[in-house]
Motif scaffolding. Structure first.
Motif, mmCIF file in Angstrom:
data_model
loop_
_atom_site.group_PDB
_atom_site.id
_atom_site.type_symbol
_atom_site.label_atom_id
_atom_site.label_comp_id
_atom_site.label_asym_id
_atom_site.label_seq_id
_atom_site.Cartn_x
_atom_site.Cartn_y
_atom_site.Cartn_z
ATOM 1 N N UNK A 134 -1.199 -7.688 14.659
ATOM 2 C CA UNK A 134 -1.655 -7.196 13.396
ATOM 3 C C UNK A 134 -1.432 -5.808 13.228
ATOM 4 N N UNK A 135 -1.511 -4.873 14.173
ATOM 5 C CA UNK A 135 -1.181 -3.715 14.020
ATOM 6 C C UNK A 135 0.481 -3.290 14.245
ATOM 7 N N UNK A 136 1.215 -4.128 14.931
ATOM 8 C CA UNK A 136 2.610 -4.065 14.628
ATOM 9 C C UNK A 136 3.138 -4.558 13.174
ATOM 10 N N UNK A 137 2.516 -5.316 12.830
ATOM 11 C CA UNK A 137 3.029 -6.035 11.316
ATOM 12 C C UNK A 137 2.640 -4.920 10.375
ATOM 13 N N UNK A 138 1.478 -4.244 10.331
ATOM 14 C CA UNK A 138 1.084 -3.405 9.331
ATOM 15 C C UNK A 138 1.895 -1.831 9.444
ATOM 16 N N UNK A 139 2.290 -1.559 10.598
ATOM 17 C CA UNK A 139 3.204 -0.328 10.777
ATOM 18 C C UNK A 139 4.500 -0.884 10.310
ATOM 19 N N UNK A 140 5.028 -2.227 10.556
ATOM 20 C CA UNK A 140 6.254 -2.524 10.216
ATOM 21 C C UNK A 140 6.441 -2.415 8.518
ATOM 22 N N UNK A 141 5.361 -2.870 7.983
ATOM 23 C CA UNK A 141 5.531 -2.854 6.446
ATOM 24 C C UNK A 141 5.466 -1.280 5.997
ATOM 25 N N UNK A 142 4.602 -0.299 6.446
ATOM 26 C CA UNK A 142 4.790 0.855 6.474
ATOM 27 C C UNK A 142 6.071 1.501 6.406
ATOM 28 N N UNK A 143 6.830 1.177 7.544
ATOM 29 C CA UNK A 143 8.011 1.816 7.780
ATOM 30 C C UNK A 143 9.045 1.309 6.739
ATOM 31 N N UNK B 41 0.851 -1.165 -0.059
ATOM 32 C CA UNK B 41 -0.106 -0.034 -0.028
ATOM 33 C C UNK B 41 0.832 1.315 0.079
ATOM 34 N N UNK B 42 1.957 1.269 0.856
ATOM 35 C CA UNK B 42 2.580 2.516 0.748
ATOM 36 C C UNK B 42 3.648 2.549 -0.384
ATOM 37 N N UNK B 43 3.968 1.548 -0.991
ATOM 38 C CA UNK B 43 4.497 1.545 -2.270
ATOM 39 C C UNK B 43 3.796 2.340 -3.150
ATOM 40 N N UNK C 148 4.653 12.353 1.655
ATOM 41 C CA UNK C 148 4.101 12.639 2.970
ATOM 42 C C UNK C 148 3.149 11.589 3.270
ATOM 43 N N UNK C 149 3.233 10.500 3.881
ATOM 44 C CA UNK C 149 2.352 9.630 3.975
ATOM 45 C C UNK C 149 2.081 9.087 5.531
ATOM 46 N N UNK C 150 0.591 9.548 6.055
ATOM 47 C CA UNK C 150 0.607 9.328 7.593
ATOM 48 C C UNK C 150 0.026 7.805 7.986
ATOM 49 N N UNK C 151 0.058 7.493 8.800
ATOM 50 C CA UNK C 151 -0.570 6.041 9.371
ATOM 51 C C UNK C 151 -1.558 5.987 10.463
ATOM 52 N N UNK C 152 -2.896 5.689 10.414
ATOM 53 C CA UNK C 152 -4.082 5.506 11.453
ATOM 54 C C UNK C 152 -3.868 3.909 11.685
ATOM 55 N N UNK C 153 -3.271 3.632 13.045
ATOM 56 C CA UNK C 153 -3.095 2.412 13.431
ATOM 57 C C UNK C 153 -4.149 1.860 14.313
ATOM 58 N N UNK C 154 -4.003 0.499 14.647
ATOM 59 C CA UNK C 154 -4.795 -0.104 15.574
ATOM 60 C C UNK C 154 -4.328 -0.121 16.796
ATOM 61 N N UNK D 182 -2.868 5.827 5.282
ATOM 62 C CA UNK D 182 -3.087 4.502 5.177
ATOM 63 C C UNK D 182 -3.712 4.143 6.545
ATOM 64 N N UNK D 183 -4.921 3.822 6.587
ATOM 65 C CA UNK D 183 -5.987 3.547 7.771
ATOM 66 C C UNK D 183 -5.915 1.902 7.779
ATOM 67 N N UNK D 184 -5.867 1.469 9.038
ATOM 68 C CA UNK D 184 -5.514 -0.024 9.390
ATOM 69 C C UNK D 184 -6.772 -0.779 9.364
ATOM 70 N N UNK D 185 -7.947 -0.276 9.094
ATOM 71 C CA UNK D 185 -9.389 -0.950 9.114
ATOM 72 C C UNK D 185 -10.552 -0.031 8.424
ATOM 73 N N UNK D 186 -11.317 -0.623 7.835
ATOM 74 C CA UNK D 186 -12.257 0.054 6.732
ATOM 75 C C UNK D 186 -13.386 0.790 7.927
ATOM 76 N N UNK D 187 -13.736 0.259 8.858
ATOM 77 C CA UNK D 187 -14.515 0.928 10.011
ATOM 78 C C UNK D 187 -14.076 2.340 10.357
#
Length: 339
Positions: free
Chosen positions: A196-205, A173-175, A184-190, A248-253
């Motif tokens: 799962x939050x840690x893994x998605x943050x890691x991919x972003x980083x 997604x980040x790519x 300039x890309x932000x991240x709204x995490x769980x 990037x938002x970690x969940x549709x809701x």
């Protein structure tokens, strides 16, 4: 006169034990024999006494599902409804029922799970997410009780788990956003304690680092998997003088809350900020604008978890411990190119 299992066996030309195995959906019974016996059972009006069978076999023919967080929160998110649909489909086909529980705290969840196991109420358990130092995973391992984890354990690689490659998904997604010109890309995490939050943050980083882009802590907001979390995040992010051009938002809701917050603040998606979310629940393409989201195969996650656990219970057989469900980027109108 009540029809017995011996009556069914005699008419079907098989042994009573074969009829019993058909009732139990034993994997070694051929589909042809199973269909024949079930047809005769229906014709003769035979209904197995599952309570008595359970006492003899010490099997409940029931799977337990532990829902993290209170149920009133969980079922606001269509992710869980679709996930449960996948579990139910496979369990029902195998003659199993579901028993679900939830808790406001990990202590509540542990107490409910202990009741399931000690009371002989379930034959196996499905855990819907994993946390750091997860007490429930450790307890189930110590009891050698069949279970499957949705997600990945940081501590144990010998447990059954069904997951996505969340690091790769967030990287992709980040790519993609970088390919549109976003720097300039932000991240709204769980919740940060969830793997799962840690893994998605890691991919972003990882993607930011690979392309030489800055990681700025004030562009990262952590919260719950609730619409309100996304809404609150926007009052912080959109008020920044150097706000990001993509999120990037970690969940549709959560993303629906983000959309609402952005709109109420007088901004527009994707003109002022692009959005890319996760889970691709059914109404994501009905938002305004339609939401780009990662399809993680929610139904398949539930179906595969149920299938994998049942195989472990019935056959004590594992082809592999960790099963990865592929993901897809669903590109819609919530992302735009920047110059």
């Amino acid at each position: 006169m009540q029809v017995t299992i011996k009556d069914v066996a005699k008419k079907a030309g098989v042994s009573p034990s074969t009829v019993s195995r058909v009732i139990s959906n034993h994997p070694r019974i051929s589909p042809k024999t199973s269909a024949k016996v079930k047809q005769i059972m229906e014709e003769m009006g035979y209904h197995p006494n599952l309570a008595a069978k359970s006492l003899v076999s010490k099997k409940s023919n029931t799977l337990g599902v532990i829902l993290h967080r209170p149920a009133e929160e969980l079922f606001l998110n269509l992710f869980f409804s679709e996930f449960i649909r996948g579990i139910v489909t496979q369990a029902t086909r195998s003659g199993y029922d579901l028993l679900m529980t939830s808790g406001a705290t990990e202590k509540d969840e542990m107490e409910a799970m202990t009741r399931f196991i000690k009371g002989g109420r379930v034959d196996g358990i499905i855990l819907l997410s994993s946390r750091n130092g997860d007490g429930m995973v450790n307890y189930l391992r110590s009891q050698q009780f069949p279970f499957v984890l949705i997600g990945r354990s940081n501590e144990h690689d010998d447990i059954l788990s069904v997951d996505n490659d969340n690091v790769q998904a967030a990287y992709d997604v980040t790519k993609y956003l970088i390919s549109l010109g976003h720097t300039r890309i932000g991240f709204v995490s769980g919740p940060p304690q969830l793997v799962v939050s840690q893994d998605r943050m890691e991919g972003y980083k990882q993607a930011l680092q690979e392309f030489g882009l800055p990681l700025r802590s004030h562009w990262i907001v952590e919260g719950e998997f609730l619409q309100e979390s996304g809404y609150r995040a926007m009052s912080m992010i959109m008020g920044l003088s150097d706000r990001p051009t993509a999120l990037i938002v970690t969940d549709d809701l959560v993303a629906y809350g983000v959309l609402k917050g952005i709109t109420e603040l007088g901004f527009h998606v994707p003109d002022d900020i692009s959005l890319f979310s996760f889970n691709n629940i059914s109404i994501s393409e009905l938002t305004t604008p339609p939401l780009s989201s990662v399809d993680i195969g929610i139904y398949q996650l539930g179906y595969t978890a149920s299938q994998t656990l049942l195989r472990d219970i019935q056959e004590n057989h594992r082809e592999q411990n960790r099963i990865i469900i592929p993901h897809r980027l669903m590109i819609r109108q919530s992302c735009a190119r920047v110059d």
